[in-house]
Design an enzyme around this catalytic site. Structure first.
Site, PDB file in Angstrom:
ATOM      1  N   VAL A  15       3.775   1.166   2.421  1.00  0.00           N
ATOM      2  CA  VAL A  15       3.484   0.166   3.452  1.00  0.00           C
ATOM      3  C   VAL A  15       3.953  -1.197   2.939  1.00  0.00           C
ATOM      4  O   VAL A  15       3.642  -1.574   1.794  1.00  0.00           O
ATOM      5  CB  VAL A  15       1.975   0.114   3.777  1.00  0.00           C
ATOM      6  CG1 VAL A  15       1.712  -0.860   4.925  1.00  0.00           C
ATOM      7  CG2 VAL A  15       1.460   1.511   4.131  1.00  0.00           C
ATOM      8  N   ASP A  74      -9.378  12.121  10.699  1.00  0.00           N
ATOM      9  CA  ASP A  74      -9.173  11.686   9.310  1.00  0.00           C
ATOM     10  C   ASP A  74      -9.916  10.380   9.041  1.00  0.00           C
ATOM     11  O   ASP A  74      -9.360   9.448   8.449  1.00  0.00           O
ATOM     12  CB  ASP A  74      -7.684  11.532   9.010  1.00  0.00           C
ATOM     13  CG  ASP A  74      -7.388  11.546   7.509  1.00  0.00           C
ATOM     14  OD1 ASP A  74      -8.261  12.003   6.738  1.00  0.00           O
ATOM     15  OD2 ASP A  74      -6.304  11.098   7.109  1.00  0.00           O
ATOM     16  N   PHE A  91       1.815   8.996   4.808  1.00  0.00           N
ATOM     17  CA  PHE A  91       3.084   8.883   5.527  1.00  0.00           C
ATOM     18  C   PHE A  91       4.172   8.299   4.645  1.00  0.00           C
ATOM     19  O   PHE A  91       5.337   8.688   4.733  1.00  0.00           O
ATOM     20  CB  PHE A  91       2.859   7.996   6.764  1.00  0.00           C
ATOM     21  CG  PHE A  91       4.061   7.895   7.672  1.00  0.00           C
ATOM     22  CD1 PHE A  91       4.370   8.927   8.547  1.00  0.00           C
ATOM     23  CD2 PHE A  91       4.862   6.768   7.666  1.00  0.00           C
ATOM     24  CE1 PHE A  91       5.458   8.833   9.397  1.00  0.00           C
ATOM     25  CE2 PHE A  91       5.956   6.667   8.514  1.00  0.00           C
ATOM     26  CZ  PHE A  91       6.251   7.707   9.378  1.00  0.00           C
ATOM     27  N   GLY A  92       3.785   7.376   3.767  1.00  0.00           N
ATOM     28  CA  GLY A  92       4.743   6.732   2.888  1.00  0.00           C
ATOM     29  C   GLY A  92       4.278   5.334   2.504  1.00  0.00           C
ATOM     30  O   GLY A  92       3.127   4.955   2.749  1.00  0.00           O
ATOM     31  N   GLY A  96       0.815  -1.210   0.000  1.00  0.00           N
ATOM     32  CA  GLY A  96       0.000   0.000   0.000  1.00  0.00           C
ATOM     33  C   GLY A  96       0.843   1.252   0.000  1.00  0.00           C
ATOM     34  O   GLY A  96       2.070   1.207   0.031  1.00  0.00           O
ATOM     35  N   LYS A 137       4.702   0.744   7.955  1.00  0.00           N
ATOM     36  CA  LYS A 137       4.625   2.025   7.257  1.00  0.00           C
ATOM     37  C   LYS A 137       5.978   2.714   7.364  1.00  0.00           C
ATOM     38  O   LYS A 137       6.491   2.933   8.463  1.00  0.00           O
ATOM     39  CB  LYS A 137       3.537   2.906   7.863  1.00  0.00           C
ATOM     40  CG  LYS A 137       2.126   2.417   7.596  1.00  0.00           C
ATOM     41  CD  LYS A 137       1.087   3.161   8.440  1.00  0.00           C
ATOM     42  CE  LYS A 137       1.084   4.631   8.159  1.00  0.00           C
ATOM     43  NZ  LYS A 137      -0.028   5.315   8.883  1.00  0.00           N
ATOM     44  N   GLY A 145       0.406   5.440   1.595  1.00  0.00           N
ATOM     45  CA  GLY A 145      -0.395   6.411   2.319  1.00  0.00           C
ATOM     46  C   GLY A 145       0.275   7.760   2.376  1.00  0.00           C
ATOM     47  O   GLY A 145       1.320   7.979   1.758  1.00  0.00           O
TER      48      GLY A 145
END
Length: 945
Positions: free
Chosen positions: A621, A734, A618-619, A614, A635, A616
């Site tokens: 995964v 969120d 944040f970065g 994945g 993550k 996101g």
């Protein structure tokens, strides 16, 4: 006649050089050296083939907004290529500005155009505000029939301030409309400072062009016929006749107003000797107006003499009893010579007329070639204190906040600035928390002498705390926690009476320097010990306070409180959910906090980050598996991520102490240099979003209605725990379908706590004031407009998720072939108001024949949850209760249709019934389907960080 100087100013033709020569037939087009012509939304510069105007893109003038490169219907305007594109603004900020370079103390003409063209396929022309620097201009209202197939053009005359290097043109939502502002073009024409010279036109005042008329003209004139690209409309008056100059060329004249020769070549006049009357009627809603009027005359007859054409001009206003007498020939020295008059004090009402009456000895009747009417609008507005405004500009440059334009305080302040009510206003607070700021704290903050509050927490600021902050006389609050500040806190701050100073989460030393300490044998040894003890004690107290403030202590609610909620038996949940209340749900056995892992541990578990599962905010995964067999999702921070150390620390701190069966567990974390990693339990089934749309799972493994109900209840219980089971409460901030994950038994868990905030303390404020963050389409409109975050903000976002579960569609979608934009709140609200469930329900649901009472109950709680105002939304405990009832309805369903939900043939899904918004939840009975759908503000846009 002494009264004449106070009544009007006569501009006589003189041989003066001007900025641009007036074009005439056969002459080259005038220079565009002093033009700024911005085609908003255009992808590249170009020259209009009809007008010859050199249009540029807006890339160098603004950094906010979204381009629309094809506006429907604009092709019909062959003389207005700028209508074919536009830029709209739907980011969560208060105002959006263009910054234009100008020359100080110079008159300018500013023109803005707005062509809606139904670019967003909503058929809802917007209402919004426009401002120039600190001054609010006339409202932009495109809802009337006039602009259904036409553009609005607004022209203003202004004067730049002495020393002003730039001019800001800003747009912002009207508080009552909350629709996205947009603009098609912005044109700035810098003129000679003497152009349109009036006593009114000074820095901060504006003349708004109500009308510009070419009497006797036969077509609209603009550039290149008009050197300044003013738009002249041809005008005829019943009973008047058109006359023209025998020669096609009017002598070029050097007044600084310079009407085009083509305007001065024609005129209107009575057919016989008599008065000439011009009427100005604008409708009583805008009147009376204090105006300035410019009248242009050319005696087009070559046989005129000094006695041929003499007439008086009477204007409405305080000097109406003192008409002016005009002898065109005497002023110009002959025929075909223009003359200009202007009056600075004209009062216009719905019955106003300007009357030109020939004197008794005049041979010919009056005539007129052109006219301009300007409203004196508005009154002088003081800008933000000049010194404060200059400091803010310096700070914006130092912190790379140059995308924030306009006056700091007026007509509305920038999102992160608070201003006083003084005249001029002063900057009294700056709140730049969570803005991903880097570099050092600008020393210029120390020049904001009225500053009382400075918030710079949760950023990446480095260096030392400037000594200049200690000199601020009114400073009472300095919040700097969670940065990378080093050095020693200035003694002027540590000793400042009444100052709230928060520097937690920084390497900075909060101590007083102790210099020249005597050796151990010195009698001063005891003093050193005392100082060390005091310092140690202070540090110890601060450490304890920091730990208390940072961490929320979650506790189980008492059994008595749990029993107040209606619970389903455990065996009624087909997905393994226990059905217990979120407030007292099962907590993980491991409550000791997250484990710190080394980079080698993570590298081994992920097989050197082999399998990416994945991506996101944040970065990326990655999938991992530890030697003990535990599967994890890792993550990894991305160097280009808009999230950073603050979100990382926030998530570790919260999830180390928050445990609930419907919240994703944080297994551990890793910090290695600048690399940050979060290690979560691995949930095999991915996100809810992937099972609804945008993934092969949506086709391979769609969620049936019963599973969707369980998923909704699981997630709601997790949120209820955060809101009700923690002290203080936690607001996720969120919530969205991609932040709800599924186990292999379809148990839903809420994830991604990087943006979460502690809620208000019990008995304290009802909200937390913070910078708006979240995701477009899910953002609470009340939070967006006020910066006041509440638990109801999560309720709004969760309501959008419920609508996604109903519709199987994402909240906003601008990828459709017909470019139409799906807005889930607006669409569902309209459909359910009409009793039409069929048009919005996911086919994967209706083809399985669900219990429609269950479906409608979820629709009702979803619509209530996305009410624009938080007071009309339920609490999460109410949502949990309603979802349980929906599950009970579904479990009792036999699988057969009832006649209420089928048509006559019994084969086609209909599902119509009135939408009932009445529930047992408090304060929700006034929820209305007619409420404005605030989330339309976020029709497009990236994840807001």
């Amino acid at each position: 006649m002494a009264w004449r100087s106070s009544l009007y100013a006569l501009l006589v033709v003189v041989a003066l050089l001007t900025l641009n020569p007036t074009p005439t037939y056969g002459q080259p087009a005038p220079s565009q050296a002093n033009f700024i012509s911005i085609d908003c939304g255009a992808s590249k510069p170009y020259t209009d083939p009809v007008t010859g105007i050199n249009w540029v893109t807006d890339a160098n003038y603004t950094s906010v907004g979204t381009n629309v490169d094809s506006v429907p219907g604009a092709v019909a305007f062959s003389n207005n290529s700028e209508y074919s594109t536009l830029r709209f603004f739907n980011e969560p900020r208060k105002k959006y500005c263009y910054t234009l370079p100008v020359t100080s103390n110079t008159t300018y003409l500013l023109a803005t155009t707005f062509y809606y063209g139904n670019y967003d396929k909503l058929n809802k022309p917007p209402i919004f505000q426009m401002a120039v620097d600190a001054t609010e201009m006339l409202q932009i209202d495109l809802t009337g029939p006039t602009y259904a197939n036409d553009a609005m053009r607004r022209e203003y005359l202004g004067r730049t301030a002495v020393g002003a290097p730039t001019l800001s043109v800003c747009f912002y939502q009207d508080p009552a409309a909350l629709q996205s502002p947009f603009v098609s073009s912005i044109e700035l024409r810098l003129l000679d400072y003497r152009t349109y010279e009036t006593t009114w036109l000074t820095a901060g005042n504006f003349l708004f062009a109500f009308t510009r008329r070419d009497f006797g003209g036969d077509r609209i004139l603009r550039y290149p016929d008009d050197a300044f690209d003013r738009v002249w409309n041809p005008w005829s008056v019943p009973g008047l006749v058109k006359v023209s100059a025998p020669s096609p060329v009017i002598d070029t004249f050097g007044t600084y107003i310079m009407p085009p020769p083509l305007v001065m070549q024609t005129a209107l006049t009575p057919p016989t000797l008599g008065p000439l009357v011009l009427s100005y009627k604008f409708g009583s809603a805008t009147l009376p107006l204090d105006c300035a009027v410019f009248l242009y005359f050319t005696d087009v007859s070559l046989t005129s003499t000094a006695t041929s054409r003499i007439f008086t001009v009477t204007i409405p206003g305080p000097f109406a009893d003192q008409p002016s007498t005009i002898n065109i020939f005497n002023y110009t020295g002959g025929a075909n010579k223009p003359v200009v008059y202007f009056w600075n004090n004209m009062t216009v009402t719905d019955t106003s007329v300007i009357t030109m009456t020939p004197i008794s000895t005049s041979i010919d009747p009056p005539l007129i070639s052109g006219a301009e009417l300007f409203a004196k609008f508005p009154a002088l507005v003081q800008t933000t204190d000049i010194a404060d405004a200059a400091v803010i500009e310096s700070i914006k440059e130092a912190l790379k906040l140059t995308g924030w334009g306009g006056d700091p305080c007026l007509p509305i302040p920038l999102d992160w600035i608070g201003c006083s009510t003084a005249k001029p206003p002063r900057v009294i607070s700056v709140k730049l928390a969570n803005y991903n700021l880097t570099g050092e704290i600008p020393v210029d903050f120390g020049k904001l002498t009225a500053l009382t509050s400075l918030h710079l927490e949760n950023n990446g600021l480095s260096g030392s705390i400037p000594n200049s902050l200690a000199t601020l006389p009114a400073l009472t609050e300095l919040i700097l926690y969670n940065n990378n500040l080093t050095g020693v806190v200035p003694t002027g701050l540590t000793s400042k009476p009444g100052l709230v100073l928060d520097i937690r989460g920084n390497p900075v030393c909060n101590c007083t320097r102790v210099d020249n300490i005597a050796p151990a044998s010195s009698p001063k040894k005891s003093n050193v010990g005392i100082i060390a003890g005091v310092v140690g004690g202070v540090l110890g107290v601060l450490l304890v306070v920091a730990l208390v403030v940072i961490f929320c202590v979650c506790r189980k609610r008492s059994k008595a409180k749990r029993d107040k909620l209606t619970e389903l038996p455990t065996n009624q949940f087909g997905n393994g959910s226990t059905g217990t209340s979120g407030a007292g749900g099962n907590m993980d056995k491991n409550s000791q906090g997250a484990m710190a892992y080394s980079l080698a541990d993570i590298t081994t578990a992920t097989e050197n980050f082999k399998k990416k599962i994945g991506e996101g905010g944040f970065g990326p995964v990655y999938y991992g598996k530890f030697p003990n067999g535990r599967e994890v999702a890792v993550k990894v921070s991305d160097a280009n991520s808009r999230q950073g150390v603050n979100e990382f620390n926030n998530e570790v701190q919260l999830l180390s102490r928050v445990h609930h069966k419907n919240l994703v567990s944080l297994v551990g974390y890793c910090q290695d240099g600048k690399t940050q990693m979060l290690v979560y339990e691995f949930l095999h089934r991915g996100t809810v979003r992937e099972h609804l749309y945008g993934s092969p799972l949506a086709l391979q493994e769609p969620l049936d209605w019963k599973t969707r109900l369980d998923v909704a209840l699981n997630a709601a219980q997790g949120l209820e725990y955060l809101h009700s089971g923690c002290t203080p409460s936690i607001i996720h901030r969120d919530i969205k379908s991609s932040n709800i994950l599924l186990t292999n038994k379809n148990v839903a868990k809420v994830a991604d706590f990087g943006l979460s905030r502690l809620g208000p303390e019990e008995g304290g404020a009802s909200h937390v004031s913070t910078m708006v963050k979240g995701t477009a389409g899910y953002l609470d409109p009340e939070y967006w407009s006020t910066n006041n975050l509440t638990e109801k903000s999560d309720v709004f976002s969760f309501g959008v998720v419920l609508l996604e579960l109903l519709c199987g569609r994402q909240p906003i979608d601008n990828t459709l072939e017909d470019r139409s934009q799906w807005n889930i709140n607006d669409k569902v609200r309209r459909s359910l108001q009409a009793g039409d469930m069929d048009s919005i329900l996911d086919p994967a649901i209706k083809n399985a024949h669900p219990n429609m009472d269950s479906v409608w109950k979820v629709a009702e709680i979803a619509i209530q949850s996305v009410e624009p105002k938080g007071v009309h939304r339920p609490y999460m405990r109410d949502v949990v209760k309603e979802l349980r009832e929906a599950i009970q309805l579904e479990l009792g369903h036999s699988g057969a249709y009832t006649s209420d939900y089928s048509n006559n043939s019994g084969t086609q899904f209909q599902g119509r019934r009135p939408l009932n918004l009445q529930t047992s939840a408090p304060d929700h009975s006034n929820a209305s389907l007619d409420s404005m759908n605030f989330s339309e503000t976020f029709q497009q846009g990236p994840h807001v960080r």
